[in-house]
Design an enzyme around this catalytic site. Structure first.
Site, PDB file in Angstrom:
ATOM      1  N   THR A  44      31.970 -52.476  14.860  1.00 26.43           N
ATOM      2  CA  THR A  44      31.892 -51.457  13.886  1.00 26.43           C
ATOM      3  C   THR A  44      31.678 -49.949  14.975  1.00 26.43           C
ATOM      4  O   THR A  44      32.317 -49.030  15.468  1.00 26.43           O
ATOM      5  CB  THR A  44      31.540 -50.890  12.288  1.00 26.43           C
ATOM      6  OG1 THR A  44      30.074 -51.188  13.248  1.00 26.43           O
ATOM      7  CG2 THR A  44      31.954 -52.028  10.881  1.00 26.43           C
ATOM      8  N   THR A  45      30.625 -50.387  16.193  1.00 24.30           N
ATOM      9  CA  THR A  45      31.002 -49.590  17.322  1.00 24.30           C
ATOM     10  C   THR A  45      32.278 -49.432  17.681  1.00 24.30           C
ATOM     11  O   THR A  45      32.176 -48.927  18.535  1.00 24.30           O
ATOM     12  CB  THR A  45      29.420 -49.784  17.663  1.00 24.30           C
ATOM     13  OG1 THR A  45      28.469 -50.188  17.014  1.00 24.30           O
ATOM     14  CG2 THR A  45      29.408 -49.845  19.215  1.00 24.30           C
ATOM     15  N   TYR A 107      32.199 -49.316   0.613  1.00 20.29           N
ATOM     16  CA  TYR A 107      33.389 -48.492   0.231  1.00 20.29           C
ATOM     17  C   TYR A 107      33.322 -48.708  -1.128  1.00 20.29           C
ATOM     18  O   TYR A 107      32.527 -48.063  -2.161  1.00 20.29           O
ATOM     19  CB  TYR A 107      34.187 -47.180   0.856  1.00 20.29           C
ATOM     20  CG  TYR A 107      35.362 -46.546  -0.059  1.00 20.29           C
ATOM     21  CD1 TYR A 107      34.171 -45.494  -0.683  1.00 20.29           C
ATOM     22  CD2 TYR A 107      35.977 -47.262  -1.224  1.00 20.29           C
ATOM     23  CE1 TYR A 107      35.086 -44.613  -1.342  1.00 20.29           C
ATOM     24  CE2 TYR A 107      36.421 -46.054  -2.148  1.00 20.29           C
ATOM     25  CZ  TYR A 107      36.039 -44.797  -1.724  1.00 20.29           C
ATOM     26  OH  TYR A 107      35.986 -43.559  -2.910  1.00 20.29           O
ATOM     27  N   TYR A 133      26.186 -59.119   8.223  1.00 14.39           N
ATOM     28  CA  TYR A 133      26.215 -57.971   9.198  1.00 14.39           C
ATOM     29  C   TYR A 133      25.714 -57.545   8.264  1.00 14.39           C
ATOM     30  O   TYR A 133      26.450 -56.434   7.584  1.00 14.39           O
ATOM     31  CB  TYR A 133      27.092 -57.278   9.877  1.00 14.39           C
ATOM     32  CG  TYR A 133      26.798 -55.810  10.288  1.00 14.39           C
ATOM     33  CD1 TYR A 133      25.229 -55.471  10.652  1.00 14.39           C
ATOM     34  CD2 TYR A 133      27.617 -55.171  11.324  1.00 14.39           C
ATOM     35  CE1 TYR A 133      25.000 -53.970  10.913  1.00 14.39           C
ATOM     36  CE2 TYR A 133      27.707 -53.799  11.736  1.00 14.39           C
ATOM     37  CZ  TYR A 133      26.172 -53.361  11.706  1.00 14.39           C
ATOM     38  OH  TYR A 133      25.864 -51.861  12.735  1.00 14.39           O
ATOM     39  N   ARG A 138      25.513 -47.185   6.309  1.00 16.49           N
ATOM     40  CA  ARG A 138      26.472 -47.035   6.717  1.00 16.49           C
ATOM     41  C   ARG A 138      27.745 -47.215   5.990  1.00 16.49           C
ATOM     42  O   ARG A 138      29.150 -47.289   4.999  1.00 16.49           O
ATOM     43  CB  ARG A 138      27.258 -47.547   8.475  1.00 16.49           C
ATOM     44  CG  ARG A 138      26.951 -47.020   9.162  1.00 16.49           C
ATOM     45  CD  ARG A 138      27.221 -45.490   9.687  1.00 16.49           C
ATOM     46  NE  ARG A 138      28.137 -45.118  10.274  1.00 16.49           N
ATOM     47  CZ  ARG A 138      28.993 -44.960  11.420  1.00 16.49           C
ATOM     48  NH1 ARG A 138      27.277 -45.536  12.496  1.00 16.49           N
ATOM     49  NH2 ARG A 138      29.450 -45.329  11.603  1.00 16.49           N
ATOM     50  N   LYS A 161      22.897 -59.685  10.924  1.00 15.85           N
ATOM     51  CA  LYS A 161      22.297 -58.547  11.828  1.00 15.85           C
ATOM     52  C   LYS A 161      22.118 -58.227  10.718  1.00 15.85           C
ATOM     53  O   LYS A 161      22.539 -57.098  10.254  1.00 15.85           O
ATOM     54  CB  LYS A 161      23.573 -58.038  12.775  1.00 15.85           C
ATOM     55  CG  LYS A 161      23.304 -56.886  12.715  1.00 15.85           C
ATOM     56  CD  LYS A 161      24.265 -56.298  13.882  1.00 15.85           C
ATOM     57  CE  LYS A 161      24.420 -55.104  14.258  1.00 15.85           C
ATOM     58  NZ  LYS A 161      25.352 -54.324  14.955  1.00 15.85           N
ATOM     59  N   ILE A 203      21.229 -56.847  18.371  1.00 18.71           N
ATOM     60  CA  ILE A 203      22.875 -56.157  18.696  1.00 18.71           C
ATOM     61  C   ILE A 203      23.087 -55.527  18.609  1.00 18.71           C
ATOM     62  O   ILE A 203      22.492 -54.087  17.473  1.00 18.71           O
ATOM     63  CB  ILE A 203      23.705 -56.670  17.866  1.00 18.71           C
ATOM     64  CG1 ILE A 203      23.452 -58.509  17.095  1.00 18.71           C
ATOM     65  CG2 ILE A 203      25.360 -56.801  17.336  1.00 18.71           C
ATOM     66  CD1 ILE A 203      24.172 -58.996  16.536  1.00 18.71           C
TER      67      ILE A 203
END
Length: 291
Positions: A44-45, A107, A133, A138, A161, A203
């Site tokens: 996502t980064t 979402y 993760y 988020r 993570k 991470i």
């Protein structure tokens, strides 16, 4: 299997928003030289929600080729569609990746049973190691420790993570999973305490710009050299904070551009870092000894 200082790598883009593979090579060399212990590509980064399927796969394949087995490549393949996640994960497994990072579906807000079935479906279809993760800030959905423990019974689900930044969550995961799962943090500001409390790696977003310092921090923390680790962390703490002054990866991409490692590209709906924040991020970089 994995551990220490790992980086959630940005996806370098030219000013027109297209993926910049020359800059990808520069970043990989930067991290090999800096001692980073694994690269997460297209997480996502790395702006994975904005990547088209074919370029998502190509980006991972190029990272495998450019790394040339010098550093583990963990492919970010998670999405909020189980079928899409399954197809992409199966496709990139053949490219020679070392493992997968799969974010909690965002979402949709699935139940814990839905989360279990999502990850079970994908992990059961591949052989390479899978890292879960969890970043509820988020995704608006929390992968609970009891569900993590169920997933940990799968042979290739090797770690999580955990990016809540909550030390109580670390204790809960240790209690529920024992030694069956490797625990990594995804919250740089609390990474030191997480590793001192039993986690085995970070991470990291900060490691994008400070790979050598984050490697030193992780090495000291994992070895129990607390005073040394805290001294390093004090220098990095402004970065931990200011790299989230706007939504990740906006500030970290600006910082990397200032370092001459990438161009200015970022994809809508994200836009470049507001000028009002430039001095704050620049100060953090100076405090860390980067510039």
């Amino acid at each position: 299997m994995f551990g220490g200082s790992m980086v959630a790598l940005v996806t370098p883009m030219r000013a027109d928003g297209e993926v910049d593979y020359d800059a990808l090579e520069r970043l990989i060399e930067f991290h090999v030289d800096g001692g980073t212990e694994a690269l997460v590509i297209a997480g996502t980064t790395g702006e994975s929600p904005t990547l088209r399927t074919e370029e998502h796969a190509r980006l991972i394949g190029e990272a495998v080729r450019l790394s040339n087995r010098r550093i583990p490549i963990i492919a970010g393949t998670g999405s909020n569609s189980t079928q899409q996640t399954l197809e992409l994960t199966c496709k990139v497994e053949r490219m020679g990746v070392d493992g997968f990072l799969m974010v909690v579906p965002y979402y949709n807000k699935p139940s814990q049973e839905g989360l279990y079935r999502h990850f079970h479906t994908v992990a059961s279809a591949v052989e390479k190691p899978v890292i879960l993760y969890n970043v509820p800030g988020r995704t608006s959905c929390d992968l609970r420790p009891e569900t993590v423990a169920r997933l940990a019974t799968l042979d290739n689900v090797v770690g999580i993570k955990e990016a809540t930044g909550c030390m109580n969550r670390l204790a809960d995961l240790c209690r529920e999973c024992g030694d069956s799962l490797e625990l990594y943090t995804g919250d740089d500001a609390t990474a030191l305490d997480f590793m001192l409390g039993g986690g085995i790696g970070d991470i990291s977003v900060t490691a994008n710009v400070a790979p050598r310092q984050m490697r030193q921090l992780c090495d000291a923390a994992r070895a129990g050299r607390e005073d040394e680790a805290r001294a390093i962390n004090e220098r990095l703490m402004p970065l931990h904070r200011e790299l989230f002054v706007e939504a990740n990866p906006v500030p970290v991409k600006w910082a990397l551009q200032q370092m001459g490692l990438i161009d200015s590209g970022i994809r809508l709906p994200l836009v470049p870092l507001d000028e009002a924040h430039h001095e704050r991020v620049r100060y953090a970089m100076t405090h860390a000894g980067i510039i």
